[in-house]
Design an enzyme around this catalytic site. Structure first.
Site, PDB file in Angstrom:
ATOM      1  N   GLY A 143       0.800  -1.222   0.000  1.00 40.96           N
ATOM      2  CA  GLY A 143       0.000   0.000   0.000  1.00 40.96           C
ATOM      3  C   GLY A 143       0.828   1.265   0.000  1.00 40.96           C
ATOM      4  N   TYR A 147       5.512   5.790  -1.274  1.00 37.40           N
ATOM      5  CA  TYR A 147       6.275   6.182  -0.081  1.00 37.40           C
ATOM      6  C   TYR A 147       7.567   5.378   0.042  1.00 37.40           C
ATOM      7  CZ  TYR A 147       7.140   7.208   4.874  1.00 37.40           C
ATOM      8  OH  TYR A 147       7.706   7.595   6.070  1.00 37.40           O
TER       9      TYR A 147
END
Length: 240
Positions: A143, A147
């Protein structure tokens, strides 16, 4: 002469702890922030640390903000690239905007902040650049393709600039925090938080002050022989 330190994302969470710790260590500190005016003003009132608003995703804003900080406080000797955002989604649902926003702040922000400061550090033959990466930049995380990729990029950036800056007296290091007990993390539902803590061998979340102490060490003269390193501070959750 008192050295000036500039901390991005320096008014909340880990960044606030870093700003406060550097001030306590004798630095003249400037805390950058991007958007939360109320939190920044409260931080300034409580700590006496001056705050400066701009987005690290905007190169021109960074150059102008740095010029203002240096006009007010003197040449920046220590840069802490701490600002970061998340836009989590599984990759098949991730939008181009979610990818670009995270890259803009979490990876491009390091270039945007460090590049304008680099010539002055080289001229003065001294600099400390400390990049706050993440455990998820080391191991990946479902997910968080955006990042994790950005935070892994921060480590590559660190290793390269360390080699380029060494002869000029500039050290460049990264810190990879694990799960830290910031306001944001502690707001996670209790079941989820218990699951996270269960994966940490020391049996607890880290504290912002523990990351701040790592920064103070890497900013100090005591760390002059350490450059290009990644300091992993995650309670044993991921060992490298």
């Amino acid at each position: 002469m008192t050295k000036t330190a500039l901390v991005t994302g320096g008014t909340r969470g880990i960044g606030a702890a870093i700003s406060i710790a550097l001030k306590a260590a004798g630095y003249s500190v400037a805390a950058n922030y991007a958007g939360n005016d109320d939190a920044a003003q409260k931080f300034k009132d409580e700590t006496g640390i001056p705050v400066y608003k701009w987005s690290v995703a905007d190169y021109d804003a960074c150059a102008a903000g740095i010029a203002k900080v240096e006009a007010d406080l003197g040449p920046v000797a220590v840069l802490v690239n701490n600002a970061g955002i998340t836009r989590d989604a599984m990759f098949h649902r991730m939008t181009r905007e979610q990818w670009s926003e995270v890259m803009g702040t979490n990876l491009n922000g390091l270039f945007n902040m460090t590049h304008p400061l680099w010539p002055g550090m080289r001229d003065r033959k001294f600099g400390r650049v400390i990049n706050i990466s993440s455990i998820n930049g080391q191991k990946g995380q479902m997910g968080q393709a955006n990042y994790a990729a950005a935070k892994a990029g921060d480590i590559g950036f660190t290793k390269t600039l360390a080699q380029e800056g060494a002869r000029a007296g500039i050290t460049v290091n990264a810190i990879c925090p694990g799960y830290i007990g910031t306001e944001m993390v502690r707001a996670v539902p209790e079941k989820v938080l218990d699951s996270i803590v269960g994966q940490i061998p020391v049996g607890r979340l880290g504290e912002p002050d523990e990351i701040a102490r790592c920064v103070v060490f890497l900013a100090s003269d005591d760390s002059g022989f350490i450059t290009g390193s990644t300091l992993t501070a995650n309670g044993g959750q991921y060992c490298v």
